[in-house]
Design a protein around this motif. Structure first.
Motif, PDB file in Angstrom:
ATOM      1  N   LEU A  58      10.910   7.424 -11.091  1.00 45.47           N
ATOM      2  CA  LEU A  58      10.123   6.564 -10.131  1.00 45.47           C
ATOM      3  C   LEU A  58      10.676   6.527  -8.620  1.00 45.47           C
ATOM      4  O   LEU A  58       9.965   6.649  -7.632  1.00 45.47           O
ATOM      5  N   ASN A  59      11.818   6.313  -8.674  1.00 45.49           N
ATOM      6  CA  ASN A  59      12.626   5.953  -7.384  1.00 45.49           C
ATOM      7  C   ASN A  59      12.711   7.418  -6.713  1.00 45.49           C
ATOM      8  O   ASN A  59      12.688   7.605  -5.451  1.00 45.49           O
ATOM      9  N   GLU A  60      12.634   8.505  -7.464  1.00 42.35           N
ATOM     10  CA  GLU A  60      12.721   9.807  -6.806  1.00 42.35           C
ATOM     11  C   GLU A  60      11.294  10.054  -6.497  1.00 42.35           C
ATOM     12  O   GLU A  60      11.163  11.464  -5.824  1.00 42.35           O
ATOM     13  N   CYS A  61      10.384   9.604  -6.860  1.00 41.14           N
ATOM     14  CA  CYS A  61       8.723   9.999  -6.481  1.00 41.14           C
ATOM     15  C   CYS A  61       8.603   9.956  -4.873  1.00 41.14           C
ATOM     16  O   CYS A  61       8.882   8.966  -4.311  1.00 41.14           O
ATOM     17  N   PRO A  62       8.073  11.234  -4.731  1.00 44.94           N
ATOM     18  CA  PRO A  62       8.045  11.165  -3.065  1.00 44.94           C
ATOM     19  C   PRO A  62       6.819  10.714  -2.753  1.00 44.94           C
ATOM     20  O   PRO A  62       6.343  10.686  -1.307  1.00 44.94           O
ATOM     21  N   ILE A  63       5.860  10.397  -3.276  1.00 41.16           N
ATOM     22  CA  ILE A  63       4.682   9.686  -3.158  1.00 41.16           C
ATOM     23  C   ILE A  63       4.719   8.200  -3.136  1.00 41.16           C
ATOM     24  O   ILE A  63       5.230   7.530  -3.914  1.00 41.16           O
ATOM     25  N   PRO A  64       3.954   7.463  -2.080  1.00 41.46           N
ATOM     26  CA  PRO A  64       4.464   6.104  -1.924  1.00 41.46           C
ATOM     27  C   PRO A  64       3.714   5.460  -3.342  1.00 41.46           C
ATOM     28  O   PRO A  64       2.588   5.835  -3.702  1.00 41.46           O
ATOM     29  N   LEU A  65       4.598   4.681  -3.928  1.00 46.80           N
ATOM     30  CA  LEU A  65       4.247   3.986  -5.069  1.00 46.80           C
ATOM     31  C   LEU A  65       4.221   2.551  -4.972  1.00 46.80           C
ATOM     32  O   LEU A  65       5.028   1.748  -4.440  1.00 46.80           O
ATOM     33  N   HIS A  66       2.766   2.079  -5.269  1.00 55.51           N
ATOM     34  CA  HIS A  66       2.442   0.380  -5.289  1.00 55.51           C
ATOM     35  C   HIS A  66       2.616  -0.141  -6.669  1.00 55.51           C
ATOM     36  O   HIS A  66       1.726   0.401  -7.271  1.00 55.51           O
ATOM     37  N   ILE A  67       3.309  -1.101  -6.874  1.00 55.99           N
ATOM     38  CA  ILE A  67       3.512  -1.745  -8.325  1.00 55.99           C
ATOM     39  C   ILE A  67       3.203  -3.178  -8.155  1.00 55.99           C
ATOM     40  O   ILE A  67       3.685  -3.947  -7.364  1.00 55.99           O
ATOM     41  N   ALA A  68       1.999  -3.606  -8.973  1.00 55.70           N
ATOM     42  CA  ALA A  68       1.958  -4.909  -9.300  1.00 55.70           C
ATOM     43  C   ALA A  68       2.819  -5.531 -10.563  1.00 55.70           C
ATOM     44  O   ALA A  68       2.767  -4.538 -11.490  1.00 55.70           O
ATOM     45  N   LEU A  85       8.095  -5.014  -6.943  1.00 59.33           N
ATOM     46  CA  LEU A  85       6.983  -5.209  -7.843  1.00 59.33           C
ATOM     47  C   LEU A  85       6.505  -6.600  -7.336  1.00 59.33           C
ATOM     48  O   LEU A  85       6.800  -7.821  -7.133  1.00 59.33           O
ATOM     49  N   GLN A  86       5.158  -6.420  -6.873  1.00 56.41           N
ATOM     50  CA  GLN A  86       4.401  -7.446  -6.259  1.00 56.41           C
ATOM     51  C   GLN A  86       3.776  -8.253  -6.946  1.00 56.41           C
ATOM     52  O   GLN A  86       3.109  -7.772  -7.887  1.00 56.41           O
ATOM     53  N   ALA A  87       3.781  -9.680  -6.722  1.00 57.63           N
ATOM     54  CA  ALA A  87       3.165 -10.736  -7.735  1.00 57.63           C
ATOM     55  C   ALA A  87       2.662 -11.740  -7.010  1.00 57.63           C
ATOM     56  O   ALA A  87       3.222 -12.115  -5.710  1.00 57.63           O
ATOM     57  N   PRO A  88       1.809 -12.206  -7.369  1.00 57.39           N
ATOM     58  CA  PRO A  88       0.998 -11.933  -8.704  1.00 57.39           C
ATOM     59  C   PRO A  88      -0.109 -10.833  -8.423  1.00 57.39           C
ATOM     60  O   PRO A  88      -0.637 -10.541  -9.658  1.00 57.39           O
ATOM     61  N   TYR A  89      -0.044 -10.142  -7.273  1.00 56.39           N
ATOM     62  CA  TYR A  89      -0.993  -9.231  -6.968  1.00 56.39           C
ATOM     63  C   TYR A  89      -0.711  -8.217  -5.762  1.00 56.39           C
ATOM     64  O   TYR A  89       0.248  -8.695  -4.852  1.00 56.39           O
ATOM     65  N   ALA A  90      -0.933  -7.114  -5.710  1.00 55.70           N
ATOM     66  CA  ALA A  90      -0.752  -6.216  -4.253  1.00 55.70           C
ATOM     67  C   ALA A  90      -1.988  -6.110  -3.714  1.00 55.70           C
ATOM     68  O   ALA A  90      -3.208  -6.014  -4.442  1.00 55.70           O
ATOM     69  N   TYR A  91      -2.082  -6.219  -2.452  1.00 57.21           N
ATOM     70  CA  TYR A  91      -3.379  -6.113  -1.867  1.00 57.21           C
ATOM     71  C   TYR A  91      -3.202  -5.051  -0.807  1.00 57.21           C
ATOM     72  O   TYR A  91      -2.247  -4.945   0.134  1.00 57.21           O
ATOM     73  N   LEU A  92      -4.125  -4.054  -0.872  1.00 59.94           N
ATOM     74  CA  LEU A  92      -4.169  -2.756  -0.012  1.00 59.94           C
ATOM     75  C   LEU A  92      -5.275  -2.605   0.653  1.00 59.94           C
ATOM     76  O   LEU A  92      -6.098  -2.820   0.143  1.00 59.94           O
ATOM     77  N   VAL A  93      -5.102  -2.151   1.821  1.00 62.17           N
ATOM     78  CA  VAL A  93      -6.183  -1.552   2.445  1.00 62.17           C
ATOM     79  C   VAL A  93      -6.194  -0.232   2.862  1.00 62.17           C
ATOM     80  O   VAL A  93      -4.951   0.446   3.375  1.00 62.17           O
ATOM     81  N   ILE A  94      -6.956   0.766   2.115  1.00 60.86           N
ATOM     82  CA  ILE A  94      -6.747   2.357   2.399  1.00 60.86           C
ATOM     83  C   ILE A  94      -7.842   2.923   2.731  1.00 60.86           C
ATOM     84  O   ILE A  94      -8.917   2.720   2.199  1.00 60.86           O
ATOM     85  N   GLU A  95      -7.887   3.418   3.636  1.00 59.42           N
ATOM     86  CA  GLU A  95      -9.073   3.987   4.359  1.00 59.42           C
ATOM     87  C   GLU A  95     -10.421   3.055   4.458  1.00 59.42           C
ATOM     88  O   GLU A  95     -11.452   3.258   4.118  1.00 59.42           O
ATOM     89  N   GLY A  96     -10.036   2.011   4.790  1.00 54.34           N
ATOM     90  CA  GLY A  96     -10.978   0.939   5.146  1.00 54.34           C
ATOM     91  C   GLY A  96     -11.655   0.301   3.790  1.00 54.34           C
ATOM     92  O   GLY A  96     -12.291  -0.744   3.591  1.00 54.34           O
ATOM     93  N   ARG A  98     -10.778  -2.266   0.689  1.00 50.58           N
ATOM     94  CA  ARG A  98      -9.651  -3.331   0.243  1.00 50.58           C
ATOM     95  C   ARG A  98      -9.508  -3.289  -1.243  1.00 50.58           C
ATOM     96  O   ARG A  98     -10.729  -3.218  -2.040  1.00 50.58           O
ATOM     97  N   ILE A  99      -8.278  -3.141  -1.674  1.00 51.86           N
ATOM     98  CA  ILE A  99      -7.919  -2.974  -3.137  1.00 51.86           C
ATOM     99  C   ILE A  99      -6.927  -4.165  -3.584  1.00 51.86           C
ATOM    100  O   ILE A  99      -5.930  -4.287  -2.836  1.00 51.86           O
ATOM    101  N   LEU A 100      -7.235  -4.855  -4.459  1.00 56.32           N
ATOM    102  CA  LEU A 100      -6.380  -5.732  -5.268  1.00 56.32           C
ATOM    103  C   LEU A 100      -5.907  -5.304  -6.391  1.00 56.32           C
ATOM    104  O   LEU A 100      -6.711  -4.683  -7.458  1.00 56.32           O
ATOM    105  N   VAL A 101      -4.605  -5.149  -6.782  1.00 58.35           N
ATOM    106  CA  VAL A 101      -4.106  -4.962  -7.977  1.00 58.35           C
ATOM    107  C   VAL A 101      -3.310  -5.945  -8.534  1.00 58.35           C
ATOM    108  O   VAL A 101      -2.424  -6.620  -7.783  1.00 58.35           O
ATOM    109  N   THR A 102      -3.469  -6.166  -9.890  1.00 53.68           N
ATOM    110  CA  THR A 102      -2.886  -7.237 -10.708  1.00 53.68           C
ATOM    111  C   THR A 102      -2.721  -6.812 -11.977  1.00 53.68           C
ATOM    112  O   THR A 102      -3.513  -6.079 -12.446  1.00 53.68           O
ATOM    113  N   HIS A 103      -1.888  -7.271 -12.815  1.00 56.10           N
ATOM    114  CA  HIS A 103      -1.605  -6.550 -14.082  1.00 56.10           C
ATOM    115  C   HIS A 103      -2.752  -7.386 -14.850  1.00 56.10           C
ATOM    116  O   HIS A 103      -3.227  -6.268 -15.721  1.00 56.10           O
ATOM    117  N   GLY A 104      -3.218  -8.240 -14.812  1.00 57.31           N
ATOM    118  CA  GLY A 104      -4.615  -8.841 -15.265  1.00 57.31           C
ATOM    119  C   GLY A 104      -4.288  -9.928 -16.246  1.00 57.31           C
ATOM    120  O   GLY A 104      -5.315 -10.488 -16.850  1.00 57.31           O
TER     121      GLY A 104
END
Length: 184
Positions: A58-68, A85-96, A98-104
């Protein structure tokens, strides 16, 4: 734009490598919905359980990695990973979008729907249950990619999700078949 979505790897480095090579190597972003390294006390230890090697991959992954942060993720995990490790959720805006990521594990279904509405979320991603969800409720798409390492689907298929342009697909990591699909 291509986004890989994964959850509940639980320390399975070989599964990560397989998913990365088969699905994510050309992604623009990777989203992980938690339970990254530890197998958890209720789960069996996987044959390829190797959290130290997974950290390295994961640390060597060249692609941006977002983790909740998941319920099995700890402070120690956060110390060895090069991404938060974002908690309790990660909030991303990608190409307009809105994405919310949480473990659930912290929100009921009713709370998820209310939070999605309040934050005007286009896509709400969870993990935790190791089974797939892909449905639209009101204006929000709810996605759970399932688990590539500890599937709890009736058919035990190991799964991830891919978001491309206007489409979200749940993929079987062994056959590469599309199991579910929804327009984004």
């Amino acid at each position: 734009m291509k986004i890989g979505v994964i959850s509940d790897t639980h320390g399975s480095v070989e599964i990560w490598k397989k998913v990365y090579q088969s699905f994510f190597s050309d992604a623009d972003f990777i989203i992980h919905a938690g339970d990254v390294l530890y197998h958890g006390p209720r789960n069996p230890i996987l044959d390829d359980y190797n959290p130290a090697s997974l950290v390295e991959a994961l640390n060597e992954c060249p692609i941006p990695l977002h983790i909740a942060k998941g319920n099995c993720d700890s402070e120690v995990d956060a110390m060895v990973l090069n991404m938060p490790l974002q908690a309790p959720y990660a909030y991303l805006v990608i190409e307009g979008k809105r994405i919310l990521v949480t473990h659930g594990h912290l929100f009921s279904e009713k709370e998820k729907i209310a939070l999605a509405k309040h934050l005007k979320v286009d896509l709400f991603i969870t993990g935790h249950i190791h089974t797939n969800v892909l449905e639209k409720i009101n204006e929000t798409i709810f996605l759970n990619p399932g688990s590539p390492s500890m599937s709890k689907r009736a058919d035990k298929k190991s799964t991830i999700a891919i978001i491309e342009a206007d489409r979200i697909s749940i993929k079987d990591i062994d056959t590469k078949d599309t199991l579910m699909e929804l327009t984004f």
